[in-house]
Design a protein around this motif. Structure first.
Motif, mmCIF file in Angstrom:
data_model
loop_
_atom_site.group_PDB
_atom_site.id
_atom_site.type_symbol
_atom_site.label_atom_id
_atom_site.label_comp_id
_atom_site.label_asym_id
_atom_site.label_seq_id
_atom_site.Cartn_x
_atom_site.Cartn_y
_atom_site.Cartn_z
ATOM 1 N N VAL A 1 -33.277 -21.301 -25.514
ATOM 2 C CA VAL A 1 -34.521 -20.902 -25.906
ATOM 3 C C VAL A 1 -34.151 -20.314 -27.381
ATOM 4 O O VAL A 1 -35.018 -20.502 -28.288
ATOM 5 C CB VAL A 1 -34.896 -19.750 -24.872
ATOM 6 C CG1 VAL A 1 -36.267 -18.769 -25.662
ATOM 7 C CG2 VAL A 1 -35.297 -20.347 -23.628
ATOM 8 N N LEU B 1 -41.521 -24.558 -24.643
ATOM 9 C CA LEU B 1 -41.277 -23.502 -23.976
ATOM 10 C C LEU B 1 -42.238 -23.316 -22.592
ATOM 11 O O LEU B 1 -41.592 -23.136 -21.504
ATOM 12 C CB LEU B 1 -41.718 -22.020 -24.695
ATOM 13 C CG LEU B 1 -40.793 -21.997 -25.800
ATOM 14 C CD1 LEU B 1 -40.947 -20.563 -26.402
ATOM 15 C CD2 LEU B 1 -39.351 -21.607 -25.411
ATOM 16 N N TRP C 1 -29.838 -27.978 -19.958
ATOM 17 C CA TRP C 1 -30.067 -27.022 -20.979
ATOM 18 C C TRP C 1 -29.163 -27.021 -21.889
ATOM 19 O O TRP C 1 -29.469 -27.295 -23.243
ATOM 20 C CB TRP C 1 -30.170 -25.595 -20.279
ATOM 21 C CG TRP C 1 -31.223 -25.517 -19.482
ATOM 22 C CD1 TRP C 1 -30.765 -24.833 -18.054
ATOM 23 C CD2 TRP C 1 -32.314 -25.928 -19.023
ATOM 24 N NE1 TRP C 1 -31.893 -24.631 -17.349
ATOM 25 C CE2 TRP C 1 -32.904 -25.199 -17.954
ATOM 26 C CE3 TRP C 1 -33.211 -26.454 -19.678
ATOM 27 C CZ2 TRP C 1 -34.308 -25.605 -17.309
ATOM 28 C CZ3 TRP C 1 -34.687 -26.701 -19.288
ATOM 29 C CH2 TRP C 1 -35.011 -26.304 -17.968
ATOM 30 N N ILE D 1 -37.688 -16.878 -20.673
ATOM 31 C CA ILE D 1 -37.982 -17.369 -22.329
ATOM 32 C C ILE D 1 -38.265 -16.116 -22.919
ATOM 33 O O ILE D 1 -37.792 -16.278 -23.970
ATOM 34 C CB ILE D 1 -39.022 -18.236 -22.150
ATOM 35 C CG1 ILE D 1 -38.984 -19.318 -21.473
ATOM 36 C CG2 ILE D 1 -39.867 -18.280 -23.365
ATOM 37 C CD1 ILE D 1 -39.878 -20.283 -21.099
ATOM 38 N N GLY E 1 -34.865 -14.954 -24.042
ATOM 39 C CA GLY E 1 -34.232 -15.793 -24.990
ATOM 40 C C GLY E 1 -34.831 -15.529 -26.353
ATOM 41 O O GLY E 1 -34.285 -15.365 -27.275
#
Lengths: 330, 330
Positions: free
Chosen positions: B95, B114, B146, B236, B239
């Motif tokens: 992120v 996202l 990721w 998210i 991040g």
């Protein structure tokens, strides 16, 4: 799938395609391994050279030993995330002792002892304190990797004597020794898992701890034993890897961290415990290594190889799901 | 786990606030340990360096804890349904990378990515519930994915976050330290979700009594998917906050978050079996672990030792929880 079920299915439907599907479902990882080797060979005929194939086996050795180490604990229904840290820290302690004058053979022994002791600590925390294995071993890994970084100070300890590196770097008749060690250890643990009382107890504790306890198995002792053996194998892997690289570095073995679990899972060792086989772990180890080395030879960038490692785990999950679906339909 | 604290939030079943606080004080709320630990660390830090109690001191000390608190709330939701997310560190890294690259150059695509993460998380919930695959495996596999994606987007740390995001990181209100506001908001939101909403009750029921939940007519699959989607949104946000503080992206910036968030949830009264969600305890747990890092640098421990020290502290926390639980029970 046991032999009884297989033969029952064979009796029910005995024509060839059915049998083949049956075989394919239960040996999916081996079939994928053959497929991967064939596909790599089509893209790069040089893949079939003795050099590359034996290199794959050498690469697979450390991963294989660590995969057995983690499988020893997964079969209990626990997990050991400290395999790489244990390998690194025990190798470091042996190499440091050797540098300060301990004879090589005793240093190697020390590596194995340190590995076993770390396993013992893990086992005691998990059984006696009843702590969760996942976080205990994750924290233990952090301690060990941190200690490795702190003691080496970010540098690598190299210039190890030849006798220390003998097993890792020598050949017998042109064939490297490392894979021989790997196959021997797999064979040994096949026997331990299938033919010894300790192996049976491992499966019993993993499958049904309460049932195992009622059946008179000392659950704590079996668990601690499994953790100690796991640590011992990590020590062995640490010695072989340090000998192979000719050094102990501050990030020793960290590239194996995720692969170890993937190898065991792809090999069909169930994370709920009580299910798994050494043949499966071997197949998972080889498949993972072939794909990693193969992709590197094909010139795929390292970042995508990392990604492929993650997708492999999903492939394993998918294979397992298909197998379960197939077995429940029959 | 059916204590007074765990009862569903129906109007008739809910004991008065005073009763709950009283029973909490007498029987020992599971979150007490984290509050005591946090106070102890703040006192220790203040003794070593009195400046930490000023506005600037608190801001500096708590800044790093904000993403950890948000990620811990996400982990708490995952753990409440009986799962564990080992991919939080890599996801947070990704992120920050998205925030520092795509979100700046083409905001729409960045937001779409996202949103894609939330969809993927819901799918993970679907796979885990439907196929009965352990969450550890799935999330571990995802951590590779990721990491691979993050390295593909931004191989080395860098990039530039959008203006509006950096502005959030620069925000310094006059009366209250900014991190304290963000932590409070995150905790209240998580508290409303996990303990005040019907959805929160279903979450905890999925963790402790899935069969009952199903008999009451709720879809287990949909509940788990929703839990994962909510956790993804929180991750998210964590991040983005992290990126707003560093104003750049680094896929490895949250490497130890998996361990830290799990430890924080455990410290804050959560458990591995599922069915428990203590947002306030989890927040205190996360702050405590975040402050430990600050404390370690205050006593000028070399940074290479910090990882090992953190691991040891997590082991100590684990032992502390085991001992206090035993003490409370007896």
């Amino acid at each position: 799938m046991t032999f009884n079920e297989t033969s029952a299915i064979a009796l029910k439907e005995s024509f060839a395609p059915k049998k083949f599907l049956d075989f394919a479902m239960n040996q999916a990882v081996w079939i994928l391994l053959v497929l991967a080797i064939v596909v790599m060979g089509i893209f790069r005929p040089s893949f079939y050279s003795f050099g590359i194939l034996s290199n794959i086996l050498v690469q697979a050795t450390v991963l294989g030993l660590l995969a057995i180490a983690i499988s020893m604990v997964i079969i209990l229904g626990d997990i050991n995330l400290s395999t790489v840290g244990t390998a690194g820290f025990s190798a470091l302690s042996g190499v440091l002792a050797m540098k300060s004058g301990l004879p090589v053979i005793l240093s190697i022994l020390l590596i194995l002892v340190v590995g076993s002791l770390i396993g013992l600590v893990n086992g005691l925390i998990v059984t006696k304190l009843k702590a969760n294995a996942l976080i205990t071993t994750l924290a233990m890994n952090m301690v060990l990797m941190g200690a490795l970084l702190a003691i080496t100070g970010g540098t690598s300890i190299s210039q190890l004597p030849d006798s220390y590196k003998f097993v890792s770097q020598s050949n017998i008749g042109g064939f490297p020794i490392l894979p021989i060690v790997m196959f021997a250890v797999f064979a040994l643990f096949y026997v331990i898992w299938q033919r010894t009382r300790f192996g049976r107890a491992l499966f019993a504790v993993g499958g049904n701890p309460r049932g195992a306890y009622i059946a008179g198995i000392n659950v704590d002792r079996v668990k601690i034993g499994a953790y100690v053996v796991s640590g011992l194998l990590c020590g062995l892997a640490g010695w072989l890897l340090s000998g192979y690289m000719g050094a102990v570095t501050s990030s020793f073995g960290s590239s194996y961290e995720m692969q170890v679990i993937a190898a065991a899972v792809i090999g069909g060792v169930s994370l709920t415990g009580g299910k798994g086989s050494m043949q499966g772990v071997l197949a998972g180890t080889l498949l993972l290594t072939v794909i990693q080395v193969g992709l590197a030879i094909l010139g795929i960038p390292q970042t995508l190889i990392t990604l492929a490692g993650g997708l492999m785990i999903f492939a394993a999950v998918l294979i397992d799901a298909l197998r379960n679906l197939y077995n429940s339909r029959v | 786990m059916t204590t007074a604290l765990e009862r569903p939030r129906g109007a008739s079943a809910l004991p008065g606030a005073a009763t709950r606080i009283r029973t909490g004080a007498v029987q020992g709320s599971p979150a007490v340990l984290s509050i005591v630990a946090m106070i102890a660390i703040v006192i220790l830090a203040a003794v070593i360096q009195p400046g930490v109690l000023s506005m600037n001191g608190i801001t500096l000390m708590l800044t790093a804890a904000v993403p950890l608190v948000l990620a811990t709330q996400a982990q708490m939701i995952i753990m409440a349904v009986g799962d564990i997310d080992l991919g939080v560190g890599a996801l947070l890294g990704l992120v920050t990378v998205i925030a520092a690259t795509v979100l700046t150059t083409s905001p729409a695509l960045g937001l779409a990515m996202l949103a894609g993460i939330v969809v993927v998380y819901a799918l993970l919930g679907f796979i885990i519930q439907r196929r009965g695959v352990p969450s550890i495996i799935i999330t571990l596999g995802m951590s590779f994915v990721w990491l691979g994606l993050g390295l593909e987007l931004l191989p080395t740390p860098g990039g530039q976050t959008p203006e509006w995001l950096s502005a959030i990181g620069q925000w310094r209100p006059e009366l209250i330290p900014a991190p304290l506001v963000l932590i409070a908001v995150a905790t209240v939101v998580a508290w409303l979700i996990a303990r005040r909403s019907r959805f929160g009750t279903r979450l905890r029921a999925l963790g402790s009594q899935p069969a009952t939940l199903e008999k009451l007519g709720w879809s287990l699959v949909r509940t788990r998917m929703a839990a994962y989607a909510v956790a993804a949104v929180l991750l998210i946000l964590a991040g983005l906050v992290m990126a707003s503080q560093t104003r750049s992206g680094d896929v490895n910036s949250a490497g130890n978050f998996a361990l830290m968030t799990i430890a924080a949830v455990i410290l804050g009264g959560g458990n591995f079996a599922g069915g428990r969600a203590f947002p306030v305890g989890a927040a205190f747990g996360a702050i405590t672990l975040g402050l430990i890092t600050v404390l370690l640098s205050l006593v000028s421990l070399p940074s290479s030792f910090q990882s090992a020290a953190q691991g040891l502290i997590v082991l100590a926390v684990l032992a502390g929880r085991v001992i206090t639980e035993r003490f409370i029970r007896s």
